[in-house]
Design a protein around this motif. Structure first.
Motif, PDB file in Angstrom:
ATOM      1  N   ARG A   3      30.904  40.932  44.461  1.00  0.00           N
ATOM      2  CA  ARG A   3      32.250  41.052  45.002  1.00  0.00           C
ATOM      3  C   ARG A   3      32.240  42.051  46.155  1.00  0.00           C
ATOM      4  O   ARG A   3      31.424  42.960  46.176  1.00  0.00           O
ATOM      5  N   LEU A   6      34.997  47.729  49.255  1.00  0.00           N
ATOM      6  CA  LEU A   6      35.999  48.073  50.263  1.00  0.00           C
ATOM      7  C   LEU A   6      35.540  49.220  51.154  1.00  0.00           C
ATOM      8  O   LEU A   6      35.528  49.121  52.364  1.00  0.00           O
ATOM      9  N   TYR A 100      37.476  49.917  41.725  1.00  0.00           N
ATOM     10  CA  TYR A 100      37.154  48.529  42.075  1.00  0.00           C
ATOM     11  C   TYR A 100      35.696  48.413  42.510  1.00  0.00           C
ATOM     12  O   TYR A 100      34.964  47.524  42.061  1.00  0.00           O
ATOM     13  N   ASN A 101      35.265  49.316  43.385  1.00  0.00           N
ATOM     14  CA  ASN A 101      33.888  49.264  43.891  1.00  0.00           C
ATOM     15  C   ASN A 101      32.867  49.462  42.781  1.00  0.00           C
ATOM     16  O   ASN A 101      31.816  48.810  42.765  1.00  0.00           O
ATOM     17  N   ALA A 104      32.865  46.217  40.880  1.00  0.00           N
ATOM     18  CA  ALA A 104      32.343  45.127  41.706  1.00  0.00           C
ATOM     19  C   ALA A 104      30.838  45.225  41.877  1.00  0.00           C
ATOM     20  O   ALA A 104      30.146  44.208  41.963  1.00  0.00           O
ATOM     21  N   VAL A 124      44.424  45.341  42.627  1.00  0.00           N
ATOM     22  CA  VAL A 124      43.135  45.325  43.320  1.00  0.00           C
ATOM     23  C   VAL A 124      42.000  45.493  42.317  1.00  0.00           C
ATOM     24  O   VAL A 124      41.007  44.766  42.349  1.00  0.00           O
ATOM     25  N   ALA A 128      38.283  42.847  40.623  1.00  0.00           N
ATOM     26  CA  ALA A 128      36.859  43.133  40.472  1.00  0.00           C
ATOM     27  C   ALA A 128      36.228  42.265  39.397  1.00  0.00           C
ATOM     28  O   ALA A 128      35.007  42.241  39.252  1.00  0.00           O
ATOM     29  N   ASN A 172      41.966  42.812  52.852  1.00  0.00           N
ATOM     30  CA  ASN A 172      40.624  42.223  52.887  1.00  0.00           C
ATOM     31  C   ASN A 172      40.205  41.732  51.511  1.00  0.00           C
ATOM     32  O   ASN A 172      39.643  40.633  51.360  1.00  0.00           O
ATOM     33  N   THR A 173      40.478  42.535  50.480  1.00  0.00           N
ATOM     34  CA  THR A 173      40.120  42.136  49.116  1.00  0.00           C
ATOM     35  C   THR A 173      40.998  41.000  48.637  1.00  0.00           C
ATOM     36  O   THR A 173      40.509  40.015  48.072  1.00  0.00           O
ATOM     37  N   THR A 176      39.889  37.780  50.250  1.00  0.00           N
ATOM     38  CA  THR A 176      38.600  37.295  49.784  1.00  0.00           C
ATOM     39  C   THR A 176      38.668  36.723  48.374  1.00  0.00           C
ATOM     40  O   THR A 176      38.018  35.729  48.069  1.00  0.00           O
ATOM     41  N   ARG A 177      39.491  37.354  47.523  1.00  0.00           N
ATOM     42  CA  ARG A 177      39.456  37.036  46.101  1.00  0.00           C
ATOM     43  C   ARG A 177      40.568  36.102  45.635  1.00  0.00           C
ATOM     44  O   ARG A 177      40.519  35.589  44.518  1.00  0.00           O
TER      45      ARG A 177
END
Length: 287
Positions: A3, A6, A100-101, A104, A124, A128, A172-173, A176-177
Motif C-alpha cells: 500500500r 504517505l 497508516y504507514n 501499510a 485513512v 491500510a 492521494n491515499t 489510490t485506495r
C-alpha cells in the motif's frame, strides 16, 4: 510494498517526538492507555499466526493511539495476520498518517474491521487494510483537515498552505485506495461526507459488510481445547442446533439438543465450564 506510504515515518516521528516527549507531558500521560495487541491462534496447527489490535478512541498521544505506541506494539508480534478493529472519531493527522504507514508497510496481512466509526484520519488508517470489513451499522466520515491557529495574516496564510498540503496527501491515499476520482473525493471532503456501510462499500472505503454477530466472532470453537458443550450453544441460531448436537455427541455423547432449549441447559458442571470458557475468551481479547 502493498500500500502507498504517505510520508516517510522518520520525518513524521521527528516532528511528533519534539511536541509530545517533554517530561511534563510524559508525567501527565497514563501509561495504562497504551493499545494492547493480543496474539491469537499462535501455534495452532494449520492456522496463521494472528494478532488483534483495537483503535477505540481518538488518534492522539493522550489516548495511547499514537504512532510510537503502535510501532512498539507491532514490534512485539510476529503475527502473519493482524486484525485492526476501529471505532474512532479521528484526531491527529500526523499520528494517523504514521500509523497508516506502519500498517501499510508491515509484512503481515492487515485485516481492518470498522466496528463503529472510522472518521477523519481514522478513515485513512482503515485504508491500510488488505481487506476492510465494516459492520452493517458502521459509518465512515471524511472531511478537510482543520487546525486551531492564532496569529497575524501571514501566520494564517501559512497555516492554510499547510492544510492544503495535508489535504492533498490524504487525497492521494483516498484516490489510490477507493473507487472515487480525485475531484469527487475533494468535493466529499469539502462537504464533510458521512457514508453508511453500503455507501462506504460503493465508494471503496470498505470491501465487505458484516453483521454485528459476525464482527464479534473473533474465535471459533475449534480454537479452544476442552470446550464445554454448553458453551457451544451460546448465541446460536435455531438452524444451528442440529449441527451442535452432532458435534456434542462426538465430544462425549451429550443428549440431542433441541430448539426449545429444554435439553441444552446442561448440568452444573457444564454451566461452570461454559462460564470459565467465556472468562478465558474475554481475557484473550482484552474485554
Amino acid at each position: 510494498m502493498k500500500r502507498p506510504i504517505l510520508i516517510e515515518n522518520e520525518e513524521l516521528f521527528a516532528v511528533l517526538d519534539e511536541r509530545r516527549m517533554t517530561p511534563a507531558m510524559k508525567a501527565r500521560r497514563p501509561e495504562a492507555v497504551l493499545p494492547e495487541i493480543t496474539n491469537l491462534s499462535v501455534g495452532v496447527k494449520g492456522k496463521k499466526k494472528a494478532a488483534t489490535m483495537f483503535l477505540y478512541d481518538a488518534v492522539s498521544f493522550w489516548t495511547g493511539n499514537d504512532a510510537r505506541s503502535f510501532q512498539r506494539k507491532l514490534a512485539e508480534t510476529d503475527a502473519e495476520e493482524i486484525h485492526l478493529h476501529i471505532n474512532s472519531p479521528g484526531g491527529s493527522v500526523f499520528e494517523g498518517v504514521a500509523i497508516y504507514n506502519l500498517l501499510a508497510g508491515h509484512e503481515a496481512e492487515v485485516i481492518v474491521h470498522i466496528d463503529g466509526l472510522a472518521a477523519s484520519i481514522a478513515s485513512v488508517i482503515a485504508l491500510a487494510g488488505d481487506t476492510i470489513h465494516i459492520a452493517e451499522n458502521g459509518m465512515v466520515m471524511i472531511h478537510n483537515p482543520s487546525v486551531v491557529a492564532w496569529g497575524d495574516s501571514t501566520v494564517m496564510r501559512k497555516q492554510a498552505e499547510i492544510l492544503d498540503k495535508i489535504r492533498d496527501a490524504i487525497l492521494n491515499t483516498y484516490e489510490t485506495r477507493t473507487r472515487m476520482g480525485r475531484e469527487d473525493l475533494s468535493a466529499a471532503m469539502e462537504a464533510e461526507t458521512w457514508y453508511s456501510a453500503d455507501e462506504a462499500i460503493t465508494a471503496g472505503f470498505a470491501m465487505h459488510k458484516t453483521s454485528a454477530r459476525e464482527e464479534t466472532a473473533l474465535w471459533v470453537p475449534g480454537d479452544f481445547e476442552g470446550l464445554p458443550a454448553a458453551a457451544m450453544m451460546l448465541g446460536r441460531r435455531e438452524g444451528d442446533y442440529r449441527e451442535d448436537a452432532e458435534v456434542a455427541e462426538e465430544r462425549g455423547g451429550v443428549e440431542e439438543a433441541t430448539a426449545d432449549g429444554a435439553d441444552e441447559r446442561g448440568n452444573l458442571e457444564d454451566v461452570a465450564g461454559a462460564a470459565d470458557f467465556i472468562a478465558r475468551m474475554k481475557l484473550a481479547h482484552g474485554l
